[in-house]
Design a protein around this motif. Structure first.
Motif, PDB file in Angstrom:
ATOM      1  N   MET B   1       0.838  -1.210   0.000  1.00 35.94           N
ATOM      2  CA  MET B   1       0.000   0.000   0.000  1.00 35.94           C
ATOM      3  C   MET B   1       0.869   1.255   0.000  1.00 35.94           C
ATOM      4  O   MET B   1       1.824   1.360   0.746  1.00 35.94           O
ATOM      5  N   LYS B   2       0.507   2.175  -0.863  1.00 33.35           N
ATOM      6  CA  LYS B   2       1.223   3.459  -0.906  1.00 33.35           C
ATOM      7  C   LYS B   2       0.599   4.395   0.134  1.00 33.35           C
ATOM      8  O   LYS B   2      -0.585   4.693   0.099  1.00 33.35           O
ATOM      9  N   ILE B   3       1.424   4.815   1.082  1.00 36.32           N
ATOM     10  CA  ILE B   3       0.937   5.749   2.110  1.00 36.32           C
ATOM     11  C   ILE B   3       1.233   7.184   1.662  1.00 36.32           C
ATOM     12  O   ILE B   3       2.380   7.510   1.360  1.00 36.32           O
ATOM     13  N   ILE B   4       0.201   8.023   1.615  1.00 38.12           N
ATOM     14  CA  ILE B   4       0.443   9.440   1.336  1.00 38.12           C
ATOM     15  C   ILE B   4       0.915  10.068   2.640  1.00 38.12           C
ATOM     16  O   ILE B   4       0.260   9.955   3.668  1.00 38.12           O
ATOM     17  N   GLU B   5       2.071  10.695   2.607  1.00 31.54           N
ATOM     18  CA  GLU B   5       2.644  11.214   3.854  1.00 31.54           C
ATOM     19  C   GLU B   5       2.595  12.728   3.968  1.00 31.54           C
ATOM     20  O   GLU B   5       2.664  13.254   5.072  1.00 31.54           O
ATOM     21  N   ASP B   6       2.505  13.412   2.852  1.00 33.50           N
ATOM     22  CA  ASP B   6       2.523  14.876   2.912  1.00 33.50           C
ATOM     23  C   ASP B   6       1.194  15.396   3.472  1.00 33.50           C
ATOM     24  O   ASP B   6       0.128  15.179   2.874  1.00 33.50           O
ATOM     25  N   PRO B   7       1.243  16.082   4.640  1.00 36.69           N
ATOM     26  CA  PRO B   7      -0.020  16.522   5.273  1.00 36.69           C
ATOM     27  C   PRO B   7      -0.894  17.373   4.349  1.00 36.69           C
ATOM     28  O   PRO B   7      -2.118  17.228   4.356  1.00 36.69           O
ATOM     29  N   LYS B   8      -0.284  18.226   3.543  1.00 35.39           N
ATOM     30  CA  LYS B   8      -1.082  19.069   2.631  1.00 35.39           C
ATOM     31  C   LYS B   8      -1.763  18.228   1.556  1.00 35.39           C
ATOM     32  O   LYS B   8      -2.914  18.479   1.194  1.00 35.39           O
ATOM     33  N   ALA B   9      -1.048  17.224   1.054  1.00 35.71           N
ATOM     34  CA  ALA B   9      -1.629  16.344   0.033  1.00 35.71           C
ATOM     35  C   ALA B   9      -2.769  15.524   0.635  1.00 35.71           C
ATOM     36  O   ALA B   9      -3.797  15.303  -0.014  1.00 35.71           O
ATOM     37  N   ILE B  10      -2.573  15.079   1.891  1.00 31.40           N
ATOM     38  CA  ILE B  10      -3.627  14.312   2.578  1.00 31.40           C
ATOM     39  C   ILE B  10      -4.879  15.170   2.720  1.00 31.40           C
ATOM     40  O   ILE B  10      -5.993  14.731   2.431  1.00 31.40           O
ATOM     41  N   GLU B  11      -4.691  16.428   3.119  1.00 27.39           N
ATOM     42  CA  GLU B  11      -5.844  17.302   3.306  1.00 27.39           C
ATOM     43  C   GLU B  11      -6.569  17.575   1.987  1.00 27.39           C
ATOM     44  O   GLU B  11      -7.802  17.516   1.916  1.00 27.39           O
ATOM     45  N   ALA B  12      -5.796  17.839   0.941  1.00 30.88           N
ATOM     46  CA  ALA B  12      -6.408  18.130  -0.360  1.00 30.88           C
ATOM     47  C   ALA B  12      -7.211  16.931  -0.858  1.00 30.88           C
ATOM     48  O   ALA B  12      -8.347  17.062  -1.324  1.00 30.88           O
ATOM     49  N   LYS B  13      -6.623  15.754  -0.718  1.00 33.35           N
ATOM     50  CA  LYS B  13      -7.288  14.522  -1.155  1.00 33.35           C
ATOM     51  C   LYS B  13      -8.559  14.283  -0.319  1.00 33.35           C
ATOM     52  O   LYS B  13      -9.604  13.904  -0.864  1.00 33.35           O
ATOM     53  N   SER B  14      -8.467  14.539   0.981  1.00 29.98           N
ATOM     54  CA  SER B  14      -9.625  14.363   1.866  1.00 29.98           C
ATOM     55  C   SER B  14     -10.767  15.274   1.445  1.00 29.98           C
ATOM     56  O   SER B  14     -11.925  14.849   1.347  1.00 29.98           O
ATOM     57  N   MET B  15     -10.446  16.529   1.219  1.00 30.67           N
ATOM     58  CA  MET B  15     -11.481  17.501   0.837  1.00 30.67           C
ATOM     59  C   MET B  15     -12.139  17.090  -0.484  1.00 30.67           C
ATOM     60  O   MET B  15     -13.350  17.252  -0.656  1.00 30.67           O
ATOM     61  N   GLN B  16     -11.343  16.544  -1.380  1.00 34.88           N
ATOM     62  CA  GLN B  16     -11.882  16.094  -2.670  1.00 34.88           C
ATOM     63  C   GLN B  16     -12.860  14.937  -2.459  1.00 34.88           C
ATOM     64  O   GLN B  16     -13.951  14.910  -3.058  1.00 34.88           O
ATOM     65  N   ILE B  17     -12.484  14.004  -1.580  1.00 42.94           N
ATOM     66  CA  ILE B  17     -13.372  12.862  -1.297  1.00 42.94           C
ATOM     67  C   ILE B  17     -14.682  13.353  -0.668  1.00 42.94           C
ATOM     68  O   ILE B  17     -15.771  12.921  -1.055  1.00 42.94           O
ATOM     69  N   ILE B  18     -14.573  14.274   0.280  1.00 45.11           N
ATOM     70  CA  ILE B  18     -15.774  14.794   0.946  1.00 45.11           C
ATOM     71  C   ILE B  18     -16.696  15.452  -0.076  1.00 45.11           C
ATOM     72  O   ILE B  18     -17.908  15.224  -0.089  1.00 45.11           O
ATOM     73  N   GLU B  19     -16.112  16.235  -0.954  1.00 45.14           N
ATOM     74  CA  GLU B  19     -16.861  16.912  -2.016  1.00 45.14           C
ATOM     75  C   GLU B  19     -17.604  15.902  -2.888  1.00 45.14           C
ATOM     76  O   GLU B  19     -18.774  16.100  -3.245  1.00 45.14           O
ATOM     77  N   GLU B  20     -16.925  14.805  -3.208  1.00 45.46           N
ATOM     78  CA  GLU B  20     -17.523  13.800  -4.086  1.00 45.46           C
ATOM     79  C   GLU B  20     -18.631  13.009  -3.390  1.00 45.46           C
ATOM     80  O   GLU B  20     -19.655  12.706  -3.983  1.00 45.46           O
ATOM     81  N   VAL B  21     -18.380  12.659  -2.125  1.00 40.05           N
ATOM     82  CA  VAL B  21     -19.324  11.790  -1.404  1.00 40.05           C
ATOM     83  C   VAL B  21     -20.573  12.565  -0.960  1.00 40.05           C
ATOM     84  O   VAL B  21     -21.698  12.105  -1.123  1.00 40.05           O
ATOM     85  N   ALA B  22     -20.334  13.744  -0.379  1.00 40.26           N
ATOM     86  CA  ALA B  22     -21.458  14.501   0.183  1.00 40.26           C
ATOM     87  C   ALA B  22     -22.009  15.444  -0.880  1.00 40.26           C
ATOM     88  O   ALA B  22     -21.272  16.013  -1.661  1.00 40.26           O
ATOM     89  N   ASN B  23     -23.301  15.574  -0.882  1.00 42.69           N
ATOM     90  CA  ASN B  23     -23.924  16.534  -1.786  1.00 42.69           C
ATOM     91  C   ASN B  23     -24.180  17.795  -0.971  1.00 42.69           C
ATOM     92  O   ASN B  23     -25.225  17.946  -0.355  1.00 42.69           O
ATOM     93  N   LEU B  24     -23.189  18.690  -0.965  1.00 43.76           N
ATOM     94  CA  LEU B  24     -23.238  19.817  -0.032  1.00 43.76           C
ATOM     95  C   LEU B  24     -23.937  21.023  -0.649  1.00 43.76           C
ATOM     96  O   LEU B  24     -23.407  21.686  -1.535  1.00 43.76           O
ATOM     97  N   ASP B  25     -25.131  21.265  -0.157  1.00 48.24           N
ATOM     98  CA  ASP B  25     -25.960  22.337  -0.703  1.00 48.24           C
ATOM     99  C   ASP B  25     -25.741  23.636   0.091  1.00 48.24           C
ATOM    100  O   ASP B  25     -26.610  24.088   0.825  1.00 48.24           O
ATOM    101  N   TYR B  26     -24.533  24.160  -0.034  1.00 46.38           N
ATOM    102  CA  TYR B  26     -24.172  25.379   0.709  1.00 46.38           C
ATOM    103  C   TYR B  26     -23.510  26.356  -0.255  1.00 46.38           C
ATOM    104  O   TYR B  26     -22.945  25.952  -1.267  1.00 46.38           O
ATOM    105  N   ALA B  27     -23.550  27.648   0.097  1.00 51.94           N
ATOM    106  CA  ALA B  27     -22.773  28.643  -0.645  1.00 51.94           C
ATOM    107  C   ALA B  27     -21.286  28.363  -0.428  1.00 51.94           C
ATOM    108  O   ALA B  27     -20.912  27.607   0.472  1.00 51.94           O
ATOM    109  N   GLU B  28     -20.441  28.983  -1.232  1.00 53.96           N
ATOM    110  CA  GLU B  28     -19.021  28.619  -1.268  1.00 53.96           C
ATOM    111  C   GLU B  28     -18.318  28.695   0.097  1.00 53.96           C
ATOM    112  O   GLU B  28     -17.663  27.747   0.520  1.00 53.96           O
ATOM    113  N   ARG B  29     -18.475  29.825   0.776  1.00 57.85           N
ATOM    114  CA  ARG B  29     -17.767  29.973   2.051  1.00 57.85           C
ATOM    115  C   ARG B  29     -18.356  29.081   3.139  1.00 57.85           C
ATOM    116  O   ARG B  29     -17.632  28.495   3.939  1.00 57.85           O
TER     117      ARG B  29
END
Lengths: 204, 204
Positions: B1-29
């Protein structure tokens, strides 16, 4: 509305409600751990997610009573653990993530500060309990250090939270022959790790 | 298994997953706030629980940019907020719960330390943002101080967690004519309040 203001009364009432609402199929000491996590999160999902290895509570309590330190991955988790209770047992709370030497050495070695702080923690034989609530990289690194024979914890509370590596790190932890308490899946975090750690402290 | 170690990369990837999974009906901010809470808890329930008053983000950002302090109810929450980011804006993190004078005066008055620490916080006009993640009594006391005209926050992040008073304190907060961010029901806690507070800091 009558507001209950006494913190101890609030906690007792909360635990009673949790007991009534959740059907907690755990042994007595294990149940205390699970209840405290639900108390800290108001999330009943945890009753089906927390995994407590057979020897975990016994081993953790023994370590605490003999004055072991508790190492945390982040400062927020350190701040959430009952330092006074631990101090009374002779142990200290350790968290190296913000240390300047850790930042410097991590940079030199091209690893994360989380990883470096686990390497540093592995060098003090008093560090027998590891509470890791956030960084999967910290938990992975700790497991590598264990495999390499550089540290032998008496308890690992491993509840990294999130979407990248968290679930995987906890699945690895479950395979380890070291007493552990963990949470299946993505959930976890500082509040969860702190409440598990405090549940043990309150049992000493 | 490839472990992503860079904290910034982990956060960016996490936010992308959340965006994809959740249908977030909110304004941008607003969406940034909700995503950060889900990131910190891995609990998608929050997408339907977080309530952000109309002016809340605008008012909070204005206060932060003008160097306001952030007051927290407990040390764990203080430890979870990005102090460096706040300091760069000229603000300080304040938490009085462990102060000796607060303990002494609370005892004399027969109130909780949480309540007394809010009274103390109300006396410094730089304390314009209140982040309360745990103690319903702190949030109730803050609302009393507001009613009495003793403090006028520019933002209240009020997410007490639990089974006694938490839900009720947040329902009261919703009625207030002060910009607020809260969570419906029992859920909340330090991790939730910290991630909301940090989401605002990262928007400045």
């Amino acid at each position: 509305m009558k507001i209950i203001e006494d913190p101890k009364a609030i906690e007792a009432k909360s635990m009673q409600i949790i007991e009534e609402v959740a059907n907690l199929d755990y042994a007595e000491r294990e149940k205390k751990v699970v209840k405290r996590v639900i108390h800290a999160t108001a999330d009943f999902d945890f009753k089906d997610l927390i995994i407590i290895a057979d020897e975990a509570i016994e081993s953790g309590l023994k370590a605490l009573k003999s004055g072991s330190n508790i190492v945390t991955d982040v400062n927020m988790l350190r701040a959430g653990i009952n330092k006074r209770k631990l101090g009374a047992l002779g142990g200290e709370l350790e968290c190296f993530i913000s240390n300047e030497d850790v930042a410097k050495e991590a940079k030199e070695l091209g690893i994360t500060r989380s990883m470096m702080s686990m390497r540093k923690a592995s060098k003090n034989p008093k560090n027998k309990i590891f509470s890791i609530g956030n960084a999967p990289t910290a938990l992975f690194e700790l497991m590598k250090l264990i495999e390499a024979g550089k540290v032998e914890p008496e308890l690992i509370i491993g509840t990294p939270v999130g979407f990248v590596g968290a679930k995987e790190s906890k699945a690895e932890l479950e395979k380890l022959d070291i007493p552990f308490i963990t949470v299946k899946g993505r959930k976890g975090g500082s509040s969860v790790a702190a409440s598990i750690t405090n549940a043990l402290l309150y049992m000493t």
